[in-house]
Design a protein around this motif. Structure first.
Motif, PDB file in Angstrom:
ATOM      1  N   GLU A 158       0.830  -1.208   0.000  1.00  0.00           N
ATOM      2  CA  GLU A 158       0.000   0.000   0.000  1.00  0.00           C
ATOM      3  C   GLU A 158       0.864   1.258   0.000  1.00  0.00           C
ATOM      4  O   GLU A 158       0.616   2.202  -0.759  1.00  0.00           O
ATOM      5  N   VAL A 159       1.893   1.265   0.847  1.00  0.00           N
ATOM      6  CA  VAL A 159       2.756   2.448   0.946  1.00  0.00           C
ATOM      7  C   VAL A 159       3.582   2.615  -0.322  1.00  0.00           C
ATOM      8  O   VAL A 159       3.778   3.731  -0.817  1.00  0.00           O
ATOM      9  N   GLU A 160       4.073   1.507  -0.874  1.00  0.00           N
ATOM     10  CA  GLU A 160       4.844   1.571  -2.124  1.00  0.00           C
ATOM     11  C   GLU A 160       4.017   2.190  -3.246  1.00  0.00           C
ATOM     12  O   GLU A 160       4.500   3.020  -4.018  1.00  0.00           O
ATOM     13  N   HIS A 218       3.014  14.121   0.696  1.00  0.00           N
ATOM     14  CA  HIS A 218       2.281  13.349  -0.311  1.00  0.00           C
ATOM     15  C   HIS A 218       1.638  12.112   0.320  1.00  0.00           C
ATOM     16  O   HIS A 218       0.457  11.815   0.064  1.00  0.00           O
ATOM     17  N   CYS A 219       2.391  11.381   1.143  1.00  0.00           N
ATOM     18  CA  CYS A 219       1.870  10.156   1.761  1.00  0.00           C
ATOM     19  C   CYS A 219       0.728  10.457   2.739  1.00  0.00           C
ATOM     20  O   CYS A 219      -0.248   9.702   2.820  1.00  0.00           O
ATOM     21  N   ARG A 220       0.845  11.564   3.488  1.00  0.00           N
ATOM     22  CA  ARG A 220      -0.172  11.877   4.495  1.00  0.00           C
ATOM     23  C   ARG A 220      -1.520  12.249   3.893  1.00  0.00           C
ATOM     24  O   ARG A 220      -2.534  12.219   4.584  1.00  0.00           O
ATOM     25  N   VAL A 243       3.090   6.186   7.301  1.00  0.00           N
ATOM     26  CA  VAL A 243       3.990   7.065   6.556  1.00  0.00           C
ATOM     27  C   VAL A 243       5.443   6.740   6.906  1.00  0.00           C
ATOM     28  O   VAL A 243       5.787   6.607   8.084  1.00  0.00           O
ATOM     29  N   PRO A 244       6.323   6.595   5.920  1.00  0.00           N
ATOM     30  CA  PRO A 244       7.725   6.277   6.214  1.00  0.00           C
ATOM     31  C   PRO A 244       8.377   7.307   7.133  1.00  0.00           C
ATOM     32  O   PRO A 244       8.167   8.510   6.976  1.00  0.00           O
ATOM     33  N   ARG A 245       9.161   6.801   8.068  1.00  0.00           N
ATOM     34  CA  ARG A 245       9.947   7.657   8.959  1.00  0.00           C
ATOM     35  C   ARG A 245      11.367   7.837   8.445  1.00  0.00           C
ATOM     36  O   ARG A 245      12.097   8.709   8.884  1.00  0.00           O
ATOM     37  N   VAL A 246      11.761   6.953   7.536  1.00  0.00           N
ATOM     38  CA  VAL A 246      13.120   6.969   6.991  1.00  0.00           C
ATOM     39  C   VAL A 246      13.025   6.835   5.480  1.00  0.00           C
ATOM     40  O   VAL A 246      12.249   6.026   4.964  1.00  0.00           O
ATOM     41  N   TYR A 247      13.816   7.642   4.768  1.00  0.00           N
ATOM     42  CA  TYR A 247      13.920   7.527   3.317  1.00  0.00           C
ATOM     43  C   TYR A 247      15.378   7.293   2.945  1.00  0.00           C
ATOM     44  O   TYR A 247      16.278   8.000   3.422  1.00  0.00           O
ATOM     45  N   ALA A 248      15.592   6.292   2.116  1.00  0.00           N
ATOM     46  CA  ALA A 248      16.923   6.034   1.560  1.00  0.00           C
ATOM     47  C   ALA A 248      16.801   6.129   0.043  1.00  0.00           C
ATOM     48  O   ALA A 248      15.923   5.495  -0.552  1.00  0.00           O
ATOM     49  N   PHE A 249      17.657   6.924  -0.575  1.00  0.00           N
ATOM     50  CA  PHE A 249      17.576   7.142  -2.017  1.00  0.00           C
ATOM     51  C   PHE A 249      18.690   6.374  -2.727  1.00  0.00           C
ATOM     52  O   PHE A 249      19.851   6.407  -2.299  1.00  0.00           O
ATOM     53  N   VAL A 250      18.323   5.670  -3.784  1.00  0.00           N
ATOM     54  CA  VAL A 250      19.277   4.856  -4.534  1.00  0.00           C
ATOM     55  C   VAL A 250      19.185   5.210  -6.020  1.00  0.00           C
ATOM     56  O   VAL A 250      18.138   5.644  -6.503  1.00  0.00           O
TER      57      VAL A 250
END
Length: 525
Positions: A434-436, A482-484, A492-499
């Motif tokens: 759902e979050v993805e 956006h997620c909220r 809602v994610p608390r951590v974001y890692a960008f790749v």
């Protein structure tokens, strides 16, 4: 004739031998030609000592050789074993050993890895190299193997109880071999738009009377979805079209050239680059009638985009698994963001509660999607997992798919996500799918995988690994806002890692072990 894929293909080849069976690049074989080609490979494997019940591993990119390998192995009552061509030495060592493979067909591009691993697997006694001359002592070149063997049949009788194994999984642990009998597999994966056969000859009649369909599975044949799509197509009398590897522009060029009618992908990981290429290029898609996702769900934004780009095609999501077969189709408005809802199109599909009893429709009770009847019969070399996944209840054997769901009043199944991936944060369950899907609806997000990482207070917190759509990553606060708009705060994610690039299987499946590691490293940094 038996409910055996080799028997049935031979019957189809006798009935429609002049029809094209398989196309890959500039190569094409009719049903009769593919049958003869597979006979040659089957006789070679027999001469190399492969016996009924023994396992033949296939480590190849898509192509005519892969199709022939499946057929040839089944013709001699051996068992095909699919090998992920991205595997490195340690993973190959595990799979060769776990599967008890005695023979291996491999692309010469993988020879370094094969050469380093095979000496540690003494039971793997025969190697066939595709695409060039092998350098491994004792290995045989594929072209030599099929050239020197007879193209006639002359094989012993087969059984509907012959075994077919598909290795699956690997997103959270090492893959397991799902075991089927050929009869159960055929009927579980039967095209639901056709009546299920009552005798093997019905399959041949179905193919003989089938129209000139052209079908294209995009996933690699080392993925069960592509193998099943191939068999389904052949038993409809269709032409099956492959590209050697997935590359969006090559796929659209092939669709245009071969006038493909039906396309099968595995979720967003394939649909997104295909949509990007279609939007940027100039392709004739007038032949395409159906765009189908199976093995992974399309998010709503991606599905809508595909539909806008292909207004004259039907876009469908199919629900099922390697263990269950194809079981249901998404209903209108279904998406991971808004809620996944599926209508079963086969019998014996329901949701079982914690006591393994059917959930009453409309009760709101949550359980696992389950199927009885035509199902796999276990995991190779893993009796404990077999017992957990295939319990017997009141004399009926069930498959527990691991998908958490409930049954609506109208009988549709509302699926929340895969239980093994659910994140427990402060007592609340968050399903990554759902979050993805919500994250991928942000214009600056190309791909996203969501996982849980340890948290002293909440047990776990939601973390997202994000591949940006542009050269610069979006701001975390923008993603948060956006997620909220669409998710409860605890999701809602608390951590974001960008790749720069998401790590997925060749079939587009998320690698949650890798995502968890990336998220934890980003959090600690």
């Amino acid at each position: 004739m038996e409910y055996n894929h080799a028997d049935l293909f031979e019957g189809v080849a006798d009935a429609i031998g002049d029809r094209v069976a398989v196309v890959c690049g500039d190569r094409r074989l009719t049903y009769a030609e593919l049958d003869e080609h597979a006979n040659r490979l089957a006789h070679h494997l027999e001469s190399a000592g492969v016996r009924p019940g023994e396992h033949v591993a296939v480590q190849l990119y898509n192509g005519i050789e892969y199709a022939a390998a499946l057929l040839a192995t089944l013709k001699i009552r051996a068992v095909p074993i699919n090998v992920n061509y991205r595997y490195v030495e340690a993973e190959l060592r595990y799979l060769y050993r776990d599967s008890d493979a005695v023979a291996l067909l491999y692309d010469v591009e993988f020879e370094d890895r094969v050469a380093a691993t095979v000496p540690e697997v003494p039971d793997l006694r025969h190697l066939v190299a595709v695409g060039g001359a092998p350098s491994i002592p004792g290995a045989v070149a594929y072209d030599d193997a099929v050239r020197d063997a007879p193209g006639t049949r002359g094989f012993p009788p087969r059984s509907s109880d012959d075994v077919y194994i598909v290795y699956t999984g690997g997103t959270t642990g090492m893959p397991k071999g799902v075991m089927w009998t050929t009869e159960q597999m055929l009927l579980a994966f039967w095209n639901p738009t056709f009546p299920r056969p009552t005798r093997p000859e019905d399959v041949v009649d179905n193919a003989r009377n089938g129209g000139p369909l052209v079908m294209m599975p995009i996933a690699p044949l080392m993925h069960g979805a592509a193998q099943m799509a191939t068999w389904i197509g052949w038993f409809m009398g269709a032409t099956i079209v492959y590209t050697r590897r997935f590359e969006a522009a090559d796929v659209w060029r092939t669709i245009e050239r071969e006038r493909v009618n039906s396309l099968t992908v595995t979720g967003d990981a394939m649909a997104i680059p295909m949509a990007d290429e279609l939007a940027a290029g100039d392709y004739d898609t007038s032949s395409l009638l159906a765009f189908v996702s199976t093995g992974a769900i399309l998010s709503g934004t991606v599905r809508d985009r595909i539909q806008a780009l292909l207004p004259n095609s039907v876009v469908m999501d199919r629900f099922g698994s390697t263990e269950s077969g194809s079981t249901a189709e998404a209903v209108a408005g279904s998406s991971p963001e808004k809620g996944l809802r599926f209508a079963p199109d086969v019998e014996n599909v329901t949701v079982l509660d914690d006591a393994l009893q059917p959930v009453k429709p409309g009760s709101g009770v949550i359980g696992q999607v389950a199927r009885t009847g035509y199902i796999a019969h276990g995991y190779y070399n893993d009796p404990e997992k077999t017992a957990r996944t295939f319990p017997e209840v009141d004399g009926r054997r069930w498959l527990l798919t691991g998908d958490i769901a409930t049954v609506e009043e109208d009988g549709t199944i509302a699926v929340f996500g895969r239980g093994s991936q659910a994140i427990n944060t402060g007592g609340e369950k968050v399903f990554p799918e759902e979050v993805e899907a919500v994250l991928k609806g942000h214009p600056e997000v190309y791909d996203a995988v969501v996982t849980g990482i340890p948290d002293e207070r909440w047990g776990n917190r939601v973390a997202a690994v994000v591949q940006p759509s542009g050269s610069r990553p979006p701001l975390p606060e923008d993603l948060d806002a956006h997620c909220r708009k669409e998710l409860s705060g605890y999701k809602v994610p608390r951590v974001y890692a960008f790749v720069e690039e998401m790590k997925r299987s060749p079939a587009g499946k998320a690698d949650y072990r890798w995502a968890k590691q990336v998220a934890e490293e980003s959090d600690s940094a």
